[in-house]
Design a protein around this motif. Structure first.
Motif, PDB file in Angstrom:
ATOM      1  N   GLY A 185       0.818  -1.192   0.000  1.00  0.00           N
ATOM      2  CA  GLY A 185       0.000   0.000   0.000  1.00  0.00           C
ATOM      3  C   GLY A 185       0.862   1.256   0.000  1.00  0.00           C
ATOM      4  N   ALA A 186       0.196   2.381  -0.049  1.00  0.00           N
ATOM      5  CA  ALA A 186       0.870   3.675  -0.170  1.00  0.00           C
ATOM      6  C   ALA A 186       0.894   4.417   1.151  1.00  0.00           C
ATOM      7  CB  ALA A 186       0.147   4.534  -1.214  1.00  0.00           C
ATOM      8  N   ILE A 187       1.794   5.372   1.235  1.00  0.00           N
ATOM      9  CA  ILE A 187       1.787   6.378   2.292  1.00  0.00           C
ATOM     10  C   ILE A 187       0.953   7.530   1.731  1.00  0.00           C
ATOM     11  CG2 ILE A 187       3.170   8.052   3.572  1.00  0.00           C
ATOM     12  CD1 ILE A 187       3.839   5.302   4.500  1.00  0.00           C
ATOM     13  N   ALA A 188      -0.059   7.973   2.471  1.00  0.00           N
ATOM     14  CA  ALA A 188      -0.900   9.087   2.025  1.00  0.00           C
ATOM     15  C   ALA A 188      -0.643  10.290   2.927  1.00  0.00           C
ATOM     16  CB  ALA A 188      -2.371   8.699   2.071  1.00  0.00           C
ATOM     17  N   ILE A 189      -0.396  11.433   2.307  1.00  0.00           N
ATOM     18  CA  ILE A 189      -0.053  12.656   3.026  1.00  0.00           C
ATOM     19  C   ILE A 189      -0.975  13.783   2.572  1.00  0.00           C
ATOM     20  CG2 ILE A 189       1.773  14.385   3.398  1.00  0.00           C
ATOM     21  CD1 ILE A 189       3.784  12.085   2.872  1.00  0.00           C
ATOM     22  N   ASP A 190      -1.484  14.553   3.520  1.00  0.00           N
ATOM     23  CA  ASP A 190      -2.312  15.714   3.198  1.00  0.00           C
ATOM     24  C   ASP A 190      -1.398  16.792   2.624  1.00  0.00           C
ATOM     25  OD1 ASP A 190      -3.721  18.175   3.272  1.00  0.00           O
ATOM     26  OD2 ASP A 190      -5.025  17.399   4.842  1.00  0.00           O
ATOM     27  N   GLY A 191      -1.634  17.168   1.387  1.00  0.00           N
ATOM     28  CA  GLY A 191      -0.793  18.138   0.705  1.00  0.00           C
ATOM     29  C   GLY A 191      -0.868  19.547   1.264  1.00  0.00           C
ATOM     30  N   LEU A 192      -1.929  19.878   1.980  1.00  0.00           N
ATOM     31  CA  LEU A 192      -2.061  21.213   2.548  1.00  0.00           C
ATOM     32  C   LEU A 192      -1.352  21.352   3.890  1.00  0.00           C
ATOM     33  CD1 LEU A 192      -5.808  21.997   1.725  1.00  0.00           C
ATOM     34  CD2 LEU A 192      -3.761  22.878   0.584  1.00  0.00           C
ATOM     35  N   THR A 193      -1.439  20.316   4.718  1.00  0.00           N
ATOM     36  CA  THR A 193      -0.910  20.409   6.077  1.00  0.00           C
ATOM     37  C   THR A 193       0.376  19.618   6.303  1.00  0.00           C
ATOM     38  OG1 THR A 193      -2.150  18.479   6.857  1.00  0.00           O
ATOM     39  CG2 THR A 193      -3.265  20.635   6.965  1.00  0.00           C
ATOM     40  N   GLY A 194       0.654  18.650   5.433  1.00  0.00           N
ATOM     41  CA  GLY A 194       1.805  17.772   5.636  1.00  0.00           C
ATOM     42  C   GLY A 194       1.512  16.656   6.621  1.00  0.00           C
ATOM     43  N   ARG A 195       0.262  16.558   7.079  1.00  0.00           N
ATOM     44  CA  ARG A 195      -0.129  15.515   8.031  1.00  0.00           C
ATOM     45  C   ARG A 195      -0.151  14.163   7.321  1.00  0.00           C
ATOM     46  NH1 ARG A 195      -4.800  12.953   9.547  1.00  0.00           N
ATOM     47  NH2 ARG A 195      -6.033  14.155   8.077  1.00  0.00           N
ATOM     48  N   VAL A 196       0.391  13.155   7.995  1.00  0.00           N
ATOM     49  CA  VAL A 196       0.374  11.802   7.456  1.00  0.00           C
ATOM     50  C   VAL A 196      -1.018  11.226   7.687  1.00  0.00           C
ATOM     51  CG1 VAL A 196       1.420   9.525   7.503  1.00  0.00           C
ATOM     52  CG2 VAL A 196       2.824  11.540   7.979  1.00  0.00           C
ATOM     53  N   ILE A 197      -1.695  10.897   6.618  1.00  0.00           N
ATOM     54  CA  ILE A 197      -3.058  10.383   6.695  1.00  0.00           C
ATOM     55  C   ILE A 197      -3.047   8.887   6.976  1.00  0.00           C
ATOM     56  CG2 ILE A 197      -5.201  10.034   5.412  1.00  0.00           C
ATOM     57  CD1 ILE A 197      -4.255  12.448   3.632  1.00  0.00           C
ATOM     58  N   ALA A 198      -2.208   8.159   6.239  1.00  0.00           N
ATOM     59  CA  ALA A 198      -2.238   6.699   6.367  1.00  0.00           C
ATOM     60  C   ALA A 198      -0.998   6.081   5.755  1.00  0.00           C
ATOM     61  CB  ALA A 198      -3.474   6.143   5.661  1.00  0.00           C
ATOM     62  N   SER A 199      -0.745   4.862   6.171  1.00  0.00           N
ATOM     63  CA  SER A 199       0.145   3.982   5.426  1.00  0.00           C
ATOM     64  C   SER A 199      -0.674   2.741   5.114  1.00  0.00           C
ATOM     65  CB  SER A 199       1.401   3.643   6.226  1.00  0.00           C
ATOM     66  OG  SER A 199       1.077   2.854   7.341  1.00  0.00           O
ATOM     67  N   GLY A 200      -0.230   1.948   4.179  1.00  0.00           N
ATOM     68  CA  GLY A 200      -1.018   0.794   3.768  1.00  0.00           C
ATOM     69  C   GLY A 200      -2.302   1.212   3.080  1.00  0.00           C
ATOM     70  N   TRP A 201      -2.291   2.374   2.419  1.00  0.00           N
ATOM     71  CA  TRP A 201      -3.467   2.925   1.752  1.00  0.00           C
ATOM     72  C   TRP A 201      -3.586   2.316   0.355  1.00  0.00           C
ATOM     73  CZ3 TRP A 201      -4.892   5.681  -2.566  1.00  0.00           C
ATOM     74  CH2 TRP A 201      -6.106   6.360  -2.521  1.00  0.00           C
ATOM     75  N   PHE A 202      -4.795   1.907  -0.005  1.00  0.00           N
ATOM     76  CA  PHE A 202      -5.052   1.320  -1.320  1.00  0.00           C
ATOM     77  C   PHE A 202      -6.170   2.077  -2.017  1.00  0.00           C
ATOM     78  CE2 PHE A 202      -3.122  -2.057   1.095  1.00  0.00           C
ATOM     79  CZ  PHE A 202      -2.272  -2.662   0.173  1.00  0.00           C
ATOM     80  N   VAL A 203      -5.972   2.381  -3.292  1.00  0.00           N
ATOM     81  CA  VAL A 203      -7.013   3.008  -4.099  1.00  0.00           C
ATOM     82  C   VAL A 203      -8.096   1.960  -4.359  1.00  0.00           C
ATOM     83  CG1 VAL A 203      -5.903   2.523  -6.324  1.00  0.00           C
ATOM     84  CG2 VAL A 203      -7.444   4.459  -6.126  1.00  0.00           C
ATOM     85  N   ALA A 204      -9.362   2.369  -4.275  1.00  0.00           N
ATOM     86  CA  ALA A 204     -10.476   1.429  -4.403  1.00  0.00           C
ATOM     87  C   ALA A 204     -10.686   0.969  -5.842  1.00  0.00           C
ATOM     88  CB  ALA A 204     -11.754   2.062  -3.856  1.00  0.00           C
ATOM     89  N   ASP A 205     -10.467   1.846  -6.804  1.00  0.00           N
ATOM     90  CA  ASP A 205     -10.740   1.522  -8.210  1.00  0.00           C
ATOM     91  C   ASP A 205      -9.497   1.816  -9.038  1.00  0.00           C
ATOM     92  OD1 ASP A 205     -11.694   1.201 -10.785  1.00  0.00           O
ATOM     93  OD2 ASP A 205     -13.116   2.860 -10.675  1.00  0.00           O
ATOM     94  N   ILE A 206      -8.830   0.779  -9.515  1.00  0.00           N
ATOM     95  CA  ILE A 206      -7.611   1.007 -10.303  1.00  0.00           C
ATOM     96  C   ILE A 206      -7.876   1.032 -11.811  1.00  0.00           C
ATOM     97  CG2 ILE A 206      -6.137   0.035  -8.520  1.00  0.00           C
ATOM     98  CD1 ILE A 206      -5.695  -2.380 -10.368  1.00  0.00           C
TER      99      ILE A 206
END
Length: 136
Positions: free
Chosen positions: A51-72
């Motif tokens: 999975g991916a590391i997801a980061i909020d582009g506005l705040t730099g806050r780490v949203i998640a790791s192991g993140w998967f897009v639902a529809d590829i």
């Protein structure tokens, strides 16, 4: 050796609508990419988990790791699951930056934004060269 990594930088609310994380060590924590100790935690999660590391582009806050897009499906039919997922994620969540490095990479880094892709390619020096440059 790592098994590749993907980092997604985008709008947190929009990312919540197009994917999710199973086990997320960042859930419930307000950690930024510049918080002390977070860089090492990100490195361990990016290089050693799926999975991916997801980061909020506005705040730099780490949203998640192991993140998967639902529809590829927007990722096309070429490449592996990581490549197709990266392309698909970049086109969702109101457009976001997706940085991907394959497991067999020797310096190639791919950046996606919407339907645009840029490939950076460089040679990775061996550990001995890195130690010599850093003075170790």
């Amino acid at each position: 050796p790592h098994h590749g990594f993907t980092v997604i930088i985008g709008n947190a609310r929009a990312l919540e609508k197009c994917g999710r994380s199973g086990f997320n060590p960042f859930h419930g924590h307000d950690l930024s990419v510049i918080s002390p100790g977070v860089a090492d935690l990100l490195r361990r999660n990016a290089f050693h988990t799926d999975g991916a590391i997801a980061i909020d582009g506005l705040t730099g806050r780490v949203i998640a790791s192991g993140w998967f897009v639902a529809d590829i499906s927007l990722g096309g039919s070429e490449g592996g699951a990581r490549s197709r997922s990266a392309k698909a994620a970049a086109q969702q969540a109101n457009g976001c930056y997706v940085i991907k490095c394959s497991e067999d990479s020797r310096g190639k880094l791919v950046v996606h934004l919407h339907k645009n892709t840029v490939v950076f390619n460089s040679t990775i020096k061996g550990n001995d060269s890195i130690r010599q440059q850093s003075g170790s």
